[in-house]
Design an enzyme around this catalytic site. Sequence first.
Site, PDB file in Angstrom:
ATOM      1  N   SER B  32       0.815  -1.201   0.000  1.00  9.14           N
ATOM      2  CA  SER B  32       0.000   0.000   0.000  1.00  9.14           C
ATOM      3  C   SER B  32       0.861   1.269   0.000  1.00  9.14           C
ATOM      4  O   SER B  32       1.865   1.347   0.696  1.00  9.14           O
ATOM      5  CB  SER B  32      -0.879  -0.026   1.246  1.00  9.14           C
ATOM      6  OG  SER B  32      -1.601   1.157   1.337  1.00  9.14           O
ATOM      7  N   LYS B  55      -3.649   2.293  -2.199  1.00  5.17           N
ATOM      8  CA  LYS B  55      -3.184   3.248  -1.199  1.00  5.17           C
ATOM      9  C   LYS B  55      -4.240   3.476  -0.121  1.00  5.17           C
ATOM     10  O   LYS B  55      -5.432   3.436  -0.406  1.00  5.17           O
ATOM     11  CB  LYS B  55      -2.902   4.566  -1.926  1.00  5.17           C
ATOM     12  CG  LYS B  55      -2.250   5.598  -1.060  1.00  5.17           C
ATOM     13  CD  LYS B  55      -1.792   6.783  -1.871  1.00  5.17           C
ATOM     14  CE  LYS B  55      -1.381   7.902  -0.943  1.00  5.17           C
ATOM     15  NZ  LYS B  55      -0.421   7.469   0.100  1.00  5.17           N
ATOM     16  N   ASN B  79       9.650   8.447   4.126  1.00 11.66           N
ATOM     17  CA  ASN B  79       8.516   9.213   3.602  1.00 11.66           C
ATOM     18  C   ASN B  79       7.663   9.689   4.760  1.00 11.66           C
ATOM     19  O   ASN B  79       7.590   9.044   5.812  1.00 11.66           O
ATOM     20  CB  ASN B  79       7.676   8.371   2.634  1.00 11.66           C
ATOM     21  CG  ASN B  79       6.561   7.631   3.337  1.00 11.66           C
ATOM     22  OD1 ASN B  79       5.501   8.191   3.606  1.00 11.66           O
ATOM     23  ND2 ASN B  79       6.806   6.378   3.665  1.00 11.66           N
ATOM     24  N   SER B  80       7.041  10.853   4.549  1.00 10.26           N
ATOM     25  CA  SER B  80       6.079  11.353   5.541  1.00 10.26           C
ATOM     26  C   SER B  80       4.850  11.870   4.791  1.00 10.26           C
ATOM     27  O   SER B  80       4.383  12.969   5.027  1.00 10.26           O
ATOM     28  CB  SER B  80       6.704  12.454   6.396  1.00 10.26           C
ATOM     29  OG  SER B  80       7.113  13.529   5.571  1.00 10.26           O
ATOM     30  N   VAL B  81       4.375  11.051   3.838  1.00  9.82           N
ATOM     31  CA  VAL B  81       3.225  11.451   3.024  1.00  9.82           C
ATOM     32  C   VAL B  81       2.005  11.715   3.914  1.00  9.82           C
ATOM     33  O   VAL B  81       1.290  12.700   3.738  1.00  9.82           O
ATOM     34  CB  VAL B  81       2.919  10.367   1.964  1.00  9.82           C
ATOM     35  CG1 VAL B  81       1.601  10.668   1.248  1.00  9.82           C
ATOM     36  CG2 VAL B  81       4.057  10.289   0.953  1.00  9.82           C
ATOM     37  N   ASN B 109      -6.708  -0.911   1.231  1.00  8.87           N
ATOM     38  CA  ASN B 109      -6.101  -0.521   2.500  1.00  8.87           C
ATOM     39  C   ASN B 109      -6.916   0.610   3.120  1.00  8.87           C
ATOM     40  O   ASN B 109      -7.190   1.616   2.471  1.00  8.87           O
ATOM     41  CB  ASN B 109      -4.652  -0.095   2.237  1.00  8.87           C
ATOM     42  CG  ASN B 109      -3.896   0.263   3.507  1.00  8.87           C
ATOM     43  OD1 ASN B 109      -4.129   1.321   4.091  1.00  8.87           O
ATOM     44  ND2 ASN B 109      -3.005  -0.610   3.937  1.00  8.87           N
ATOM     45  N   ASN B 137      -4.991  -0.497   8.038  1.00  8.79           N
ATOM     46  CA  ASN B 137      -3.705   0.140   8.316  1.00  8.79           C
ATOM     47  C   ASN B 137      -3.723   0.726   9.724  1.00  8.79           C
ATOM     48  O   ASN B 137      -4.220   1.832   9.937  1.00  8.79           O
ATOM     49  CB  ASN B 137      -3.440   1.233   7.280  1.00  8.79           C
ATOM     50  CG  ASN B 137      -2.101   1.914   7.485  1.00  8.79           C
ATOM     51  OD1 ASN B 137      -1.391   1.627   8.444  1.00  8.79           O
ATOM     52  ND2 ASN B 137      -1.762   2.817   6.594  1.00  8.79           N
ATOM     53  N   CYS B 140       0.477   3.334  10.302  1.00  9.20           N
ATOM     54  CA  CYS B 140       1.133   4.434   9.597  1.00  9.20           C
ATOM     55  C   CYS B 140       1.817   5.339  10.612  1.00  9.20           C
ATOM     56  O   CYS B 140       1.167   5.866  11.515  1.00  9.20           O
ATOM     57  CB  CYS B 140       0.140   5.247   8.781  1.00  9.20           C
ATOM     58  SG  CYS B 140       0.954   6.634   7.978  1.00  9.20           S
TER      59      CYS B 140
END
Lengths: 279, 313
Positions: B32, B55, B79-81, B109, B137, B140
């Site tokens: 994801s 995603k 990453n810090s999307v 997800n 999820n 995260c």
Amino acid sequence: MTNKIVMAEVRMNREIAPGVYHLQMLVEKETAAAARPGQFLNVYPEAGSRLILPRPFGICSADPDAGTLEIVYEVVGRGTEILSAAGEGTLLKIAAPLGRGFDTESLKSLRTNDARPPVLIGGGVGCGPMLFLARTLQREQVPVTAVLGFRDRPFLIREFREAGCTLLTASETEQEGIFSGNVIDCMTAAGLSAPAYFACGPRGMLAAVDAYVSADCGDEFLQVSLEERMGCGYGVCVGCSTRIREYGENGQPQTVRRKICTDGPVFRGNEVIWDDGTR
Amino acid sequence: MTELDRKAAELGIDLQVSLAGVTFSNPLMTASGTFSPHESSQFYDLSELGAAVTKGVSAEPWEGNPTPRIAETYGGMLNSVGLENKGADWYRNSELPFLEQYDTRIITNLAGHSVEDYVRVTEKLNACDAIDLFELNISCPNVSSGGMAFGTDPDMAAEVVRAVRKETDKPFIVKLTPNVTDITVIAQAVEDAGADAVSLINTLLGMAVDLRRKNAVLARKIGGFSGPAVKPVALRMVWETAKKVNIPVIGIGGINSGTDVVEFLAAGASAVGIGTASLMDPRAMVRIKSELIDYMQENGFSTIRQLKDAFDI
């Protein structure tokens, strides 16, 4: 499914100003033919380099007959340092072309009412994509004014002249024979006014250009190419998103998130939220 | 039949696996956040995938975090999307219909800030027949409320699993964070609460400093670390977890070759998720699938079961 991932062979990789390189690569003719001004390409690091992510570069020239693509880049880290050492004959894995480039179609309708040349503004290595646009417009017989800004020594001047541009050049350090200051100072001093503007460079410069164009013809007639740290460069990781003001069918603006790599990198000036709280 | 499935068939190799009552044409799933149907389909035939894991999607659109969101590190990336997404309605109306054209399993997800959020997004998407499984999820590291908070506490993890279990009959996977003292405790908690499978690992918390800007590279300072560098950590956690739980484990973390897949299957994974590799190479999914077929051919394995049974770790 078009194959965007191809091998490219380095034909030239020359330092044209301190730390700035001009690289020409040989690719399939279809790849070169597909590229439009404002689009970019990814260069994938070689397996032994310990680097993992592709580096995105604005395309500064594409010649479908010769099957070549060109980029102009500055050495800013390990990836570009390794690239700067790639000699003639080096094979690079690239993805090209990527992103949505400049819309030049709209110039046609503009020009029926206003024959003044559009203005292309480049800052530093942001001059690269503007050169591609200048060459494209030259082929379409559109006269162009180009304003190029540099921190130090200018580059690509001869190429812009050959592309038939009326040229204004500025540098922030004293250079013989060119305007001393930034592109905005230079445009103001020249009293530049145009029906359309295109720009590529650092975000601060683009924001200042937007203010200048807003006061002239309105920033809906400005197209800018934005830059951001990218992960994938093809729209899956959503690393490079930015806030965009979108105008719906009723003309009402609405703030949305858009990916610079696939929704851009080119956006209209009036779409960009310059102070988007991200820096 | 896809190009690689034909290649496998000609070699007498069957890549099929099944987990949580669902069969998959092969054990390769996207991870994801590194896959987008339209964009990925420009580079390979999505029917090659065992499953397309989309995603993280939330009930309403999420803006995500400020940029820069991406940093490269030695052998990996941060990453810090922050789960930027256009919300469940957009997903159902735009992403799913496109993905349905392909002959692959679809795993959606789901993201949330609270138990209610997870329930709401499940409600919104539960009626979509195209979705074969959900992946919850709870891991995260880039959202300030919810997300990983659920994945680091066995009671909270169990609570969200029970709440979602009530909302859906679809099988669901729970994606676990490695940012805990003992991941097997969380895995057992979600198994007991009704999860059908677990996937691990999500990203490790990490950081990078920008010497030029005299600040952290990421606007959010810290982010999730992934890529080839995390593979040993992921393998260890998959191995530990597969020994402890009775539900299938989907192994994720640094997979970038056919032999990496073999290592995860050997360590006890029933299938694998491939993430950062798709950023490093948009065609990674099909390259790795082809390499897995080559490995099986060279080593005389005709099924994934045979391959797994050959290892005793």
